[in-house]
Design a protein around this motif. Structure first.
Motif, PDB file in Angstrom:
ATOM      1  N   UNK A   1     -11.969 -30.377  33.294  1.00  0.00           N
ATOM      2  CA  UNK A   1     -12.647 -31.187  32.291  1.00  0.00           C
ATOM      3  C   UNK A   1     -13.503 -32.245  32.953  1.00  0.00           C
ATOM      4  N   UNK A   2     -14.120 -33.071  32.141  1.00  0.00           N
ATOM      5  CA  UNK A   2     -14.993 -34.125  32.653  1.00  0.00           C
ATOM      6  C   UNK A   2     -14.570 -35.471  32.082  1.00  0.00           C
ATOM      7  N   UNK A   3     -14.989 -36.519  32.755  1.00  0.00           N
ATOM      8  CA  UNK A   3     -14.729 -37.883  32.311  1.00  0.00           C
ATOM      9  C   UNK A   3     -15.908 -38.333  31.456  1.00  0.00           C
ATOM     10  N   UNK A   4     -15.640 -38.581  30.185  1.00  0.00           N
ATOM     11  CA  UNK A   4     -16.697 -39.018  29.277  1.00  0.00           C
ATOM     12  C   UNK A   4     -16.967 -40.508  29.437  1.00  0.00           C
ATOM     13  N   UNK A   5     -18.220 -40.889  29.303  1.00  0.00           N
ATOM     14  CA  UNK A   5     -18.527 -42.304  29.135  1.00  0.00           C
ATOM     15  C   UNK A   5     -18.005 -42.737  27.764  1.00  0.00           C
ATOM     16  N   UNK A   6     -17.765 -44.013  27.593  1.00  0.00           N
ATOM     17  CA  UNK A   6     -17.087 -44.492  26.383  1.00  0.00           C
ATOM     18  C   UNK A   6     -17.809 -44.117  25.091  1.00  0.00           C
ATOM     19  N   UNK A   7     -19.132 -44.016  25.123  1.00  0.00           N
ATOM     20  CA  UNK A   7     -19.882 -43.704  23.901  1.00  0.00           C
ATOM     21  C   UNK A   7     -20.456 -42.289  23.935  1.00  0.00           C
ATOM     22  N   UNK A   8     -19.908 -41.428  24.775  1.00  0.00           N
ATOM     23  CA  UNK A   8     -20.469 -40.091  24.967  1.00  0.00           C
ATOM     24  C   UNK A   8     -19.755 -39.067  24.098  1.00  0.00           C
ATOM     25  N   UNK A   9     -20.523 -38.190  23.447  1.00  0.00           N
ATOM     26  CA  UNK A   9     -19.941 -37.104  22.648  1.00  0.00           C
ATOM     27  C   UNK A   9     -19.365 -36.038  23.568  1.00  0.00           C
ATOM     28  N   UNK A  10     -18.294 -35.392  23.127  1.00  0.00           N
ATOM     29  CA  UNK A  10     -17.637 -34.397  23.963  1.00  0.00           C
ATOM     30  C   UNK A  10     -18.517 -33.160  24.165  1.00  0.00           C
ATOM     31  N   UNK A  11     -19.520 -32.973  23.293  1.00  0.00           N
ATOM     32  CA  UNK A  11     -20.438 -31.849  23.458  1.00  0.00           C
ATOM     33  C   UNK A  11     -21.848 -32.305  23.833  1.00  0.00           C
ATOM     34  N   UNK A  12     -21.954 -33.463  24.481  1.00  0.00           N
ATOM     35  CA  UNK A  12     -23.254 -33.884  25.011  1.00  0.00           C
ATOM     36  C   UNK A  12     -23.700 -32.868  26.071  1.00  0.00           C
ATOM     37  N   UNK A  13     -24.989 -32.758  26.326  1.00  0.00           N
ATOM     38  CA  UNK A  13     -25.435 -31.808  27.353  1.00  0.00           C
ATOM     39  C   UNK A  13     -24.748 -32.031  28.704  1.00  0.00           C
ATOM     40  N   UNK A  14     -24.552 -33.299  29.089  1.00  0.00           N
ATOM     41  CA  UNK A  14     -23.901 -33.551  30.366  1.00  0.00           C
ATOM     42  C   UNK A  14     -22.447 -33.097  30.341  1.00  0.00           C
ATOM     43  N   UNK A  15     -21.748 -33.384  29.235  1.00  0.00           N
ATOM     44  CA  UNK A  15     -20.344 -33.004  29.124  1.00  0.00           C
ATOM     45  C   UNK A  15     -20.183 -31.487  29.118  1.00  0.00           C
ATOM     46  N   UNK A  16     -21.063 -30.796  28.410  1.00  0.00           N
ATOM     47  CA  UNK A  16     -20.995 -29.330  28.384  1.00  0.00           C
ATOM     48  C   UNK A  16     -21.241 -28.767  29.783  1.00  0.00           C
TER      49      UNK A  16
ATOM     50  N   UNK B   1     -20.572 -30.218  32.651  1.00  0.00           N
ATOM     51  CA  UNK B   1     -19.459 -30.510  33.554  1.00  0.00           C
ATOM     52  C   UNK B   1     -18.141 -29.898  33.097  1.00  0.00           C
ATOM     53  N   UNK B   2     -17.917 -29.809  31.796  1.00  0.00           N
ATOM     54  CA  UNK B   2     -16.663 -29.243  31.289  1.00  0.00           C
ATOM     55  C   UNK B   2     -16.776 -27.753  31.013  1.00  0.00           C
ATOM     56  N   UNK B   3     -17.997 -27.227  31.038  1.00  0.00           N
ATOM     57  CA  UNK B   3     -18.212 -25.824  30.704  1.00  0.00           C
ATOM     58  C   UNK B   3     -17.388 -24.839  31.518  1.00  0.00           C
ATOM     59  N   UNK B   4     -17.320 -24.985  32.843  1.00  0.00           N
ATOM     60  CA  UNK B   4     -16.503 -24.037  33.617  1.00  0.00           C
ATOM     61  C   UNK B   4     -15.032 -24.048  33.214  1.00  0.00           C
TER      62      UNK B   4
ATOM     63  N   UNK C   1     -14.078 -27.243  24.112  1.00  0.00           N
ATOM     64  CA  UNK C   1     -13.925 -28.205  25.199  1.00  0.00           C
ATOM     65  C   UNK C   1     -12.703 -29.084  24.952  1.00  0.00           C
ATOM     66  N   UNK C   2     -12.521 -29.521  23.707  1.00  0.00           N
ATOM     67  CA  UNK C   2     -11.420 -30.426  23.370  1.00  0.00           C
ATOM     68  C   UNK C   2     -10.066 -29.745  23.603  1.00  0.00           C
ATOM     69  N   UNK C   3      -9.930 -28.496  23.159  1.00  0.00           N
ATOM     70  CA  UNK C   3      -8.647 -27.805  23.288  1.00  0.00           C
ATOM     71  C   UNK C   3      -8.485 -27.085  24.620  1.00  0.00           C
ATOM     72  N   UNK C   4      -9.598 -26.687  25.216  1.00  0.00           N
ATOM     73  CA  UNK C   4      -9.516 -25.869  26.420  1.00  0.00           C
ATOM     74  C   UNK C   4      -9.546 -26.629  27.720  1.00  0.00           C
ATOM     75  N   UNK C   5      -9.881 -27.917  27.667  1.00  0.00           N
ATOM     76  CA  UNK C   5      -9.910 -28.747  28.878  1.00  0.00           C
ATOM     77  C   UNK C   5      -9.212 -30.075  28.569  1.00  0.00           C
ATOM     78  N   UNK C   6      -9.061 -30.896  29.589  1.00  0.00           N
ATOM     79  CA  UNK C   6      -8.484 -32.226  29.381  1.00  0.00           C
ATOM     80  C   UNK C   6      -9.567 -33.285  29.524  1.00  0.00           C
ATOM     81  N   UNK C   7     -10.694 -33.019  28.871  1.00  0.00           N
ATOM     82  CA  UNK C   7     -11.820 -33.939  28.858  1.00  0.00           C
ATOM     83  C   UNK C   7     -11.483 -35.180  28.027  1.00  0.00           C
TER      84      UNK C   7
ATOM     85  N   UNK D   1     -10.494 -30.200  39.359  1.00  0.00           N
ATOM     86  CA  UNK D   1     -11.680 -29.447  39.746  1.00  0.00           C
ATOM     87  C   UNK D   1     -12.927 -30.041  39.107  1.00  0.00           C
ATOM     88  N   UNK D   2     -13.749 -30.742  39.899  1.00  0.00           N
ATOM     89  CA  UNK D   2     -15.021 -31.224  39.367  1.00  0.00           C
ATOM     90  C   UNK D   2     -15.988 -30.058  39.205  1.00  0.00           C
ATOM     91  N   UNK D   3     -16.879 -30.142  38.233  1.00  0.00           N
ATOM     92  CA  UNK D   3     -17.809 -29.042  37.991  1.00  0.00           C
ATOM     93  C   UNK D   3     -19.129 -29.592  37.475  1.00  0.00           C
TER      94      UNK D   3
END
Length: 337
Positions: A194-209, A211-214, A274-280, A304-306
């Protein structure tokens, strides 16, 4: 609890391992899938020469990718160039076997394989597949025996845990036990995707997708046996994979596995996946999760960073890990209030 990291090796991984050492990660391991990632041995050899303290390792060697002596020789070499800081992981090869259209090795064979590795690394010889085999490096090679390396078993169920117990090895496993204690009494590393979200970042933001996509793809690949069981995305994904030609299905299922979502994966990676499949989560969310895993008996997490910005992922996860101490302090203050 140790904060460690693991990589699907790319040409940039030696640089990322050097950064991980600077950030305070205690171990940096790489996966071993020759058909999909940069070469395992070359990656770790370069990393060994760029680092001095971080432990290096492979997660995991499997019996069917190389001959026993080839893996033993590689372990001997890597242990020699990174003295006192090389870990050997061994597993049945659930994913890497699929790349080859095979089934994973039986756990009894994995145990036999590890014991054979130990004989070779001690400088002995043994009968293997109808022949007497040995590692025969002369002093001129720079490699000498015995070779000492801790063994870790990639295991996700009672048979694998039993092998690790009998071998006196640690385990690398997925955190599928919920809030229950880790189901293994020895050293245990839990993989973390998973990825570390910024405090105001949506879990499906392009950056989050990105990094958490793999990690989300891994959950899709696991199907009914993973965290997405019963979700419409997982069911639709399984139907699309099943419709592929049988002789290519195993290739398309794991194309890009853990390094980059493939074209099929991308169609099913949603916010819920992303929410259920990773620990983002945010830094505070991840700190809380890490504290829970630590309390459940995990001796380490293997993150695992991605995505396109691995340095950002390494820094952000390390920051979140440090916050778990604040979680502990807050809980103590609340208890005494």
């Amino acid at each position: 609890m140790e904060i460690n990291c693991v990589f699907p090796p790319s040409l940039s991984t030696p640089d990322h391992i050097a950064l991980a050492e600077d950030l305070g990660y205690q171990r940096a391991w790489v996966y071993d899938v020759p058909v999909s990632y940069a070469d395992t041995g070359a990656t770790l050899a370069l990393a060994a020469h760029r680092t001095t303290t971080i432990r290096l390792g492979v997660s995991v060697f499997t019996p069917h990718l190389r001959h026993l002596t080839a893996n033993a020789g590689l372990i001997a070499y890597l242990t020699t160039i990174a003295p006192g800081r090389f870990d050997t992981g061994v597993g049945a090869g659930f994913t890497s076997s699929t790349y080859l259209g095979r089934k994973p090795s039986k756990w009894a064979y994995v145990e036999e394989y590890v014991r054979a590795l130990q004989v070779l690394l001690a400088g002995g010889d043994l009968e293997w597949e109808g022949a007497t085999v040995s590692l025969m490096h002369s002093p001129a090679s720079g490699i000498s025996y015995p070779i000492d390396t801790p063994i870790w078993i990639g295991a996700h169920g009672p048979k694998g845990f039993g092998v690790a117990q009998r071998l006196g090895a640690g385990v690398v496993t997925n955190p599928t036990h919920g809030d229950n204690p880790v189901p293994f009494a020895g050293a245990c590393q839990l993989t973390y995707y998973g990825t570390v979200l910024d405090d105001d970042e949506a879990i499906d933001s392009p950056r989050a997708v990105d990094a958490a996509g793999p990690g989300a793809s891994l959950a899709l690949h696991m199907g009914e046996h993973g965290p997405l069981a019963g979700m419409p995305e997982a069911e639709a994904y399984a139907r699309e994979i099943a419709a592929l030609p049988e002789n290519r299905r195993h290739l398309e299922l794991y194309r890009g596995h853990l390094i980059e979502p493939n074209s099929i994966d991308r169609r099913y990676i949603t916010a819920d996946v992303i929410r259920r499949g990773t620990m983002t989560g945010t830094r505070s969310d991840i700190a809380t999760t890490l504290k829970r895993l630590e309390d459940a008996g995990a001796s380490a997490v293997l993150y695992q960073p991605a995505g396109r910005d691995i340095p950002r992922e390494l820094r952000a996860f390390r920051e979140a890990a440090e916050l778990r101490h604040a979680v502990t302090a807050t809980a103590k203050e609340a208890h005494h209030a």
